[in-house]
Design a protein around this motif. Sequence first.
Motif, PDB file in Angstrom:
ATOM      1  N   ALA A  65      63.165  51.946  53.634  1.00 19.84           N
ATOM      2  CA  ALA A  65      63.768  52.413  52.389  1.00 19.84           C
ATOM      3  C   ALA A  65      63.434  51.412  51.294  1.00 19.84           C
ATOM      4  O   ALA A  65      63.676  50.216  51.437  1.00 19.84           O
ATOM      5  N   VAL A  66      62.878  51.923  50.209  1.00 17.98           N
ATOM      6  CA  VAL A  66      62.458  51.072  49.100  1.00 17.98           C
ATOM      7  C   VAL A  66      63.438  51.287  47.949  1.00 17.98           C
ATOM      8  O   VAL A  66      63.591  52.397  47.446  1.00 17.98           O
ATOM      9  N   TYR A  67      64.090  50.207  47.575  1.00 13.90           N
ATOM     10  CA  TYR A  67      65.046  50.201  46.469  1.00 13.90           C
ATOM     11  C   TYR A  67      64.434  49.428  45.305  1.00 13.90           C
ATOM     12  O   TYR A  67      63.440  48.722  45.494  1.00 13.90           O
ATOM     13  N   PRO A  68      65.014  49.493  44.117  1.00 10.27           N
ATOM     14  CA  PRO A  68      64.421  48.779  42.974  1.00 10.27           C
ATOM     15  C   PRO A  68      64.278  47.269  43.156  1.00 10.27           C
ATOM     16  O   PRO A  68      63.378  46.666  42.565  1.00 10.27           O
ATOM     17  N   ARG A  69      65.114  46.635  43.998  1.00 13.66           N
ATOM     18  CA  ARG A  69      65.048  45.174  44.130  1.00 13.66           C
ATOM     19  C   ARG A  69      64.731  44.684  45.535  1.00 13.66           C
ATOM     20  O   ARG A  69      64.559  43.485  45.735  1.00 13.66           O
ATOM     21  N   TRP A  70      64.678  45.553  46.536  1.00 14.50           N
ATOM     22  CA  TRP A  70      64.394  45.108  47.902  1.00 14.50           C
ATOM     23  C   TRP A  70      63.925  46.285  48.757  1.00 14.50           C
ATOM     24  O   TRP A  70      63.987  47.440  48.352  1.00 14.50           O
ATOM     25  N   VAL A  71      63.506  45.927  49.975  1.00 14.19           N
ATOM     26  CA  VAL A  71      63.066  46.903  50.980  1.00 14.19           C
ATOM     27  C   VAL A  71      63.902  46.677  52.227  1.00 14.19           C
ATOM     28  O   VAL A  71      64.119  45.538  52.636  1.00 14.19           O
ATOM     29  N   SER A  72      64.385  47.768  52.809  1.00 17.09           N
ATOM     30  CA  SER A  72      65.173  47.673  54.040  1.00 17.09           C
ATOM     31  C   SER A  72      64.517  48.487  55.147  1.00 17.09           C
ATOM     32  O   SER A  72      63.864  49.500  54.893  1.00 17.09           O
ATOM     33  N   LEU A  73      64.745  48.028  56.369  1.00 20.80           N
ATOM     34  CA  LEU A  73      64.318  48.744  57.563  1.00 20.80           C
ATOM     35  C   LEU A  73      65.567  49.286  58.239  1.00 20.80           C
ATOM     36  O   LEU A  73      66.457  48.521  58.609  1.00 20.80           O
ATOM     37  N   PHE A  74      65.664  50.605  58.350  1.00 17.42           N
ATOM     38  CA  PHE A  74      66.791  51.246  59.019  1.00 17.42           C
ATOM     39  C   PHE A  74      66.367  51.627  60.426  1.00 17.42           C
ATOM     40  O   PHE A  74      65.260  52.125  60.638  1.00 17.42           O
ATOM     41  N   LEU A  75      67.260  51.395  61.394  1.00 20.46           N
ATOM     42  CA  LEU A  75      66.938  51.604  62.801  1.00 20.46           C
ATOM     43  C   LEU A  75      67.917  52.577  63.446  1.00 20.46           C
ATOM     44  O   LEU A  75      69.144  52.402  63.329  1.00 20.46           O
ATOM     45  N   ALA A  76      67.366  53.583  64.130  1.00 19.32           N
ATOM     46  CA  ALA A  76      68.194  54.538  64.860  1.00 19.32           C
ATOM     47  C   ALA A  76      68.959  53.820  65.961  1.00 19.32           C
ATOM     48  O   ALA A  76      68.482  52.825  66.524  1.00 19.32           O
ATOM     49  N   ASN A  77      70.129  54.301  66.251  1.00 18.68           N
ATOM     50  CA  ASN A  77      70.981  53.746  67.307  1.00 18.68           C
ATOM     51  C   ASN A  77      71.295  52.272  67.064  1.00 18.68           C
ATOM     52  O   ASN A  77      71.514  51.505  68.011  1.00 18.68           O
ATOM     53  N   GLY A  78      71.334  51.882  65.804  1.00 19.29           N
ATOM     54  CA  GLY A  78      71.568  50.496  65.417  1.00 19.29           C
ATOM     55  C   GLY A  78      72.770  49.837  66.057  1.00 19.29           C
ATOM     56  O   GLY A  78      72.677  48.680  66.490  1.00 19.29           O
ATOM     57  N   PRO A  79      73.912  50.539  66.153  1.00 15.10           N
ATOM     58  CA  PRO A  79      75.078  49.879  66.753  1.00 15.10           C
ATOM     59  C   PRO A  79      74.886  49.473  68.211  1.00 15.10           C
ATOM     60  O   PRO A  79      75.564  48.577  68.697  1.00 15.10           O
ATOM     61  N   THR A  80      73.931  50.089  68.904  1.00 15.65           N
ATOM     62  CA  THR A  80      73.731  49.786  70.327  1.00 15.65           C
ATOM     63  C   THR A  80      72.545  48.860  70.584  1.00 15.65           C
ATOM     64  O   THR A  80      72.314  48.471  71.736  1.00 15.65           O
ATOM     65  N   LEU A  81      71.799  48.510  69.550  1.00 14.31           N
ATOM     66  CA  LEU A  81      70.599  47.693  69.747  1.00 14.31           C
ATOM     67  C   LEU A  81      70.956  46.233  69.984  1.00 14.31           C
ATOM     68  O   LEU A  81      71.865  45.699  69.360  1.00 14.31           O
ATOM     69  N   GLY A  90      75.403  46.441  58.201  1.00 10.41           N
ATOM     70  CA  GLY A  90      75.976  47.767  58.064  1.00 10.41           C
ATOM     71  C   GLY A  90      77.031  48.050  59.105  1.00 10.41           C
ATOM     72  O   GLY A  90      77.149  47.335  60.104  1.00 10.41           O
ATOM     73  N   THR A  91      77.779  49.111  58.850  1.00 12.44           N
ATOM     74  CA  THR A  91      78.871  49.491  59.741  1.00 12.44           C
ATOM     75  C   THR A  91      78.795  50.953  60.150  1.00 12.44           C
ATOM     76  O   THR A  91      79.738  51.470  60.734  1.00 12.44           O
ATOM     77  N   GLY A  92      77.682  51.623  59.852  1.00 14.60           N
ATOM     78  CA  GLY A  92      77.539  53.035  60.184  1.00 14.60           C
ATOM     79  C   GLY A  92      77.561  53.270  61.679  1.00 14.60           C
ATOM     80  O   GLY A  92      77.259  52.381  62.476  1.00 14.60           O
ATOM     81  N   GLY A  93      77.920  54.482  62.059  1.00 13.19           N
ATOM     82  CA  GLY A  93      78.013  54.826  63.469  1.00 13.19           C
ATOM     83  C   GLY A  93      76.680  55.159  64.118  1.00 13.19           C
ATOM     84  O   GLY A  93      76.582  55.222  65.336  1.00 13.19           O
ATOM     85  N   THR A  94      75.623  55.341  63.308  1.00 18.09           N
ATOM     86  CA  THR A  94      74.339  55.760  63.852  1.00 18.09           C
ATOM     87  C   THR A  94      73.221  54.768  63.589  1.00 18.09           C
ATOM     88  O   THR A  94      72.385  54.526  64.453  1.00 18.09           O
ATOM     89  N   VAL A  95      73.159  54.215  62.395  1.00 20.07           N
ATOM     90  CA  VAL A  95      72.048  53.317  62.039  1.00 20.07           C
ATOM     91  C   VAL A  95      72.562  51.972  61.551  1.00 20.07           C
ATOM     92  O   VAL A  95      73.717  51.837  61.148  1.00 20.07           O
TER      93      VAL A  95
END
Length: 146
Positions: A65-81, A90-95
């Motif tokens: 994800a490219v934002y105006p001031r930074w770039v982020s990498l989002f990962l599926a199943n993030g809470p379990t990695l 982050g605190t999302g239930g999926t990523v």
Amino acid sequence: MTPDEQLDQFIDRFTPAVAADARAALAMVTAALPGALRLVYDNYNALAIGFGPNEKARAITCSVAVYPRWVSLFLANGPTLPDPDGLLEGTGGTVRHVKLDAARMASPAVAALIAAAAASVETPIDPQGEARTIIKSVSAKQRPRR
């Protein structure tokens, strides 16, 4: 215009530093996930490029994800990695996501997170598959990219 050329135009709207980080992040994930389809969403808040085995958004393994001031990498199943280095935010239930810079993109910890996300998804990416870019949506109204 090809989808790859269109993606380049989307990235060019950002500052040169953010555009360079975006291109480096895309190269890093493309190398880590050969055969993945790149699904492009030029949304209101950010430019998002998902990497997955097919054209379904729910099958995406990770996304840049490219934002105006930074770039982020989002990962599926993030809470379990596994995240021994504590990079995931982050605190999302999926990523979960990692804000990227040059040092993090070269980090074995980020490569391990991508590999763990790829191993955790229901539909794996076929490394022999045809990697291509698909423009899924372009929002008519967008926040400034610079």
